[in-house]
Design an enzyme around this catalytic site. Structure first.
Site, mmCIF file in Angstrom:
data_model
loop_
_atom_site.group_PDB
_atom_site.id
_atom_site.type_symbol
_atom_site.label_atom_id
_atom_site.label_comp_id
_atom_site.label_asym_id
_atom_site.label_seq_id
_atom_site.Cartn_x
_atom_site.Cartn_y
_atom_site.Cartn_z
ATOM 1 N N GLU A 112 0.889 -1.165 0.000
ATOM 2 C CA GLU A 112 0.000 0.000 0.000
ATOM 3 C C GLU A 112 0.919 1.204 0.000
ATOM 4 O O GLU A 112 1.554 1.522 1.010
ATOM 5 C CB GLU A 112 -0.913 -0.034 1.225
ATOM 6 C CG GLU A 112 -1.947 1.071 1.262
ATOM 7 C CD GLU A 112 -1.518 2.199 2.169
ATOM 8 O OE1 GLU A 112 -1.116 3.256 1.628
ATOM 9 O OE2 GLU A 112 -1.570 2.041 3.387
ATOM 10 N N CYS A 123 -1.379 8.803 3.483
ATOM 11 C CA CYS A 123 -1.300 8.217 2.150
ATOM 12 C C CYS A 123 -2.573 8.447 1.354
ATOM 13 O O CYS A 123 -2.593 8.264 0.138
ATOM 14 C CB CYS A 123 -0.994 6.721 2.247
ATOM 15 S SG CYS A 123 -2.162 5.815 3.288
#
Length: 679
Positions: A257, A296
């Site tokens: 990720e 993120c």
């Protein structure tokens, strides 16, 4: 010298023999702790997870693991204040800490709850329906999930020292896979504190969780095909790990990720006086400043209709002007610091790259007014808003400044918008702010192939919306391409990531034994004792009651129609019913069939069966006409004891046939059945 952080491996706390590397406060640069993994036995940690943690978890069912997670979540929640106090040193405001700390604990509790509700009280998960592989029904197929006999290595980023490891640990634990947690060094002092409280609680089986504080160099050398790596961080580091020989050659399961250039879209239907316009601006500023933009999922590209670029910039600047940067403990501060001075330099480097094709319209990269701290010793930076210039420029779609930085980009139509967003080469999340559902569909379907999640925001869902940048335990977190191509969370999907799906082929009796769920064609058990007279300890898969026959009369059909008010013509009008190509005459109500069937299998006296709480998968297969006779076969299909109650759930297979042995209805009956009385 400050305290040296410790690792927890092989059932004990380990401190390196060297002095370690200093970890500095994001607020004032003071030393908080030191970190080192020198001398740590990585091979031993992996082996301990496999030989101690794995077997300990294997003894527990999904529900038993969930119960332990629930206790853990409640324990951490009760003691969270000390986590908040140290979280400030990472640069986090109270709001930032809540997202990290409460969000992480909430994820643990969410997984505990979903596992109890959606997984069996077993160690095997059945995937999909039975597949009939032969004409006679003696050769069947069933997909099952079982726990891999390995370890889940979890490598986390610096921006979420609590949520980052708990959101990975929870689904792995439910799956029955032991975890080795590797936090990013910069904020590992917070992770280590939370981990200490986990170990001190004594709630989790020995070896099921281990902590690696410091460098993990060489850890992947000890992994194989039963093991997994879940990585969160930069795309460059993900690429390096993905190329490790054991990932490539040994089949280590690797999920990444990575940071991505997430976009937020202002729909072409929105005007400046619409509430959606204000929602867009508020969300953009929130995502720029929460965690000082170190998420993120933060908005890096703000795509707006070309005619509204100036309005969006002016409104955003007005909100950003109210942001107060400084020590999170100082009164009035709304944005804290970046995680480190080094991180600030990385952000400034990225900003310089962005200014090759965009102009700064708010903020000064070289100067920021700081409340309660020093701008020179702390990792503070001003929020920075840029305006893209040339549409052909690549920088806004390739350079990510991992801080409070976003670029406003204009678009002329939906086709151009989708093409611009796609230049990011895959992102974790996009949001679309629009009041038009038709426009939402066009944009969502255009963006979906490039994103793991898409939020549609408007005035109707704004009050309940969790926002652009909030991954949720029940929804997938991840994205294609640049975002890493991986997937985490997603409710039970996150558990299944850690399990092996296998196709099992065999007879009905074999599949019943393997899956612990009765399969049609398996042996049925009939006897003198009605199954409803058996408590949860006495009941067995295959226990069966056959009731009937019971003739359905025209008077039954007419009475049911009159009593319920269901006077649909197929039940009440002979001429119209005869003209219906499916029926050819008056037929019984489907729910009359189910009601009559219940009368054939029920045992009326008080007993272990406490309640019927529903039916699943109800299908009416053959019309029932007046004077047809019904017989029902009810078989114990799935027995699920509840951990926290004195009863369990029993799913019964119900098949109703007519006098020609044709199935007229099939369904599952759901009941609550008492556990045996304690002697």
């Amino acid at each position: 010298m400050s305290r040296l952080l410790e690792s927890y491996v092989q059932g004990r706390w380990f401190a390196a023999a060297d002095e370690g590397t200093p970890l500095l406060s994001a607020i004032d640069g003071a030393e908080v702790a030191r970190i080192s993994s020198t001398g740590l036995d990585l091979a031993g940690a992996v082996d301990y997870a496999r030989t101690v943690g794995g077997p300990a978890l294997a003894k527990l069912t999904f529900h038993e693991r969930a119960a332990k997670l629930k206790q853990l979540g409640q324990t951490l929640l009760a003691g969270k204040q000390e986590f908040y106090e140290i979280s400030r040193l990472t640069g986090a405001t109270k709001r930032d800490s809540g997202i990290d700390i409460d969000g992480g604990i909430g994820t643990v509790l969410s997984y505990a709850s979903k596992a109890r509700r959606e997984l069996p009280n077993d160690t095997v998960y059945l995937d999909g329906a039975i597949e009939q592989l032969g004409k006679q029904g003696t050769f069947l197929g069933q997909h099952i999930y079982t726990t891999r006999r390995g370890v889940a290595v979890q490598i986390n980023a610096f921006n979420f020292p609590v949520w980052g490891f708990l959101e990975k640990l929870a689904p792995a634990f439910i799956a029955g896979v032991p975890s080795i947690v590797k936090p990013a060094s910069q904020t590992a002092y917070l992770t280590e504190l939370v981990f200490r409280r986990i170990i001190e609680s004594g709630l989790l089986p020995e070896g099921s969780v281990q902590l690696l504080s410091g460098s993990a160099r060489g850890l992947l050398d000890h992994l194989g095909g039963q093991d997994s790596v879940a990585f969160t961080g930069s795309a460059d580091t993900a690429a390096t790990l993905r190329a490790h020989p054991n990932v490539v050659g040994e089949g280590v399961h690797f999920t990444a990720e990575a940071d991505s250039l997430n976009a937020s879209v202002l729909g072409p239907d929105v005007r400046t006086d619409d509430p959606e316009f204000e929602l867009y601006i508020k969300q953009l500023v929130t995502e720029m400043t929460v965690k000082a933009g170190q998420k993120c999922t933060a908005i890096r590209r703000a795509l707006v209709p070309a005619s509204l670029v100036d309005d969006v910039i002016d409104a955003t600047k007005a909100r950003l002007a109210k942001v107060v940067v400084g020590d999170p403990n100082a009164e009035g501060v709304t944005m804290g610091a970046l995680a480190s001075i080094e991180q600030r330099e990385e952000v400034l480097k990225s900003v310089r790259g962005l200014t090759k094709s965009a102009e700064i319209v708010f903020g000064d990269p070289e100067s920021v007014q700081v409340v309660g701290a020093s701008a020179s010793s702390g990792a503070f930076i001003s929020p920075i808003l840029l305006r893209a210039g040339d549409q052909a420029a690549t920088e806004p779609h390739e350079i990510e400044a991992f801080g409070p930085v976003s670029t406003v980009i204009g678009y002329d139509n939906a086709e151009e918008l989708i093409e611009l967003v796609a230049r990011g080469k895959g992102s974790l999340v996009a949001s679309v702010v629009t009041k038009d559902a038709v426009i939402a569909r066009e944009i969502v379907l255009g963006l979906a192939p490039y994103h793991g999640r898409v939020l549609v925001l408007n005035s109707e869902d704004a009050r309940e919306s969790t926002g652009h940048g909030s991954p949720l335990p029940v929804l997938v977190h991840g994205g294609p391409g640049r975002a890493g191509g991986g997937e985490e969370l997603g409710g039970i999907r996150g558990v299944l990531h850690h399990m092996q799906r296998t196709a099992i082929q065999g007879t009905p009796n074999v599949l019943t034994a393997v899956g612990n769920k009765w399969v049609a064609g398996s042996d049925r058990i009939t006897g003198d004792v009605h199954p409803f007279r058996k408590d949860l300890g006495e009941l067995r898969l295959g226990d069966t009651i056959i009731g009937g026959p019971r003739q359905v009369t025209r008077a039954d059909i007419e009475h049911f129609a009159d009593f319920t008010g269901d006077t649909f013509y197929a039940h009440t009008d002979p001429e119209a019913a005869a003209a219906n190509p499916l029926f050819g005459g008056i037929v019984a109500h489907g729910y009359l069939i189910v009601s009559l069937a219940a009368g054939l299998f029920v045992e009326p006296a008080p007993g272990p069966v406490l309640a019927n709480f529903g039916v699943d998968n109800l299908r009416f297969l053959t019309p029932v006409k007046a004077d047809d006779s019904l017989t029902v076969t009810l078989t114990a299909k799935l027995i699920t004891p509840r951990q926290s109650a004195d009863y369990g759930e029993v799913r019964w297979d119900a098949v109703v046939v007519n006098q020609n042995d044709e199935a007229v209805a099939t369904y599952d009956v759901l009941t609550l059945v008492a556990k045996p009385e304690e002697s």
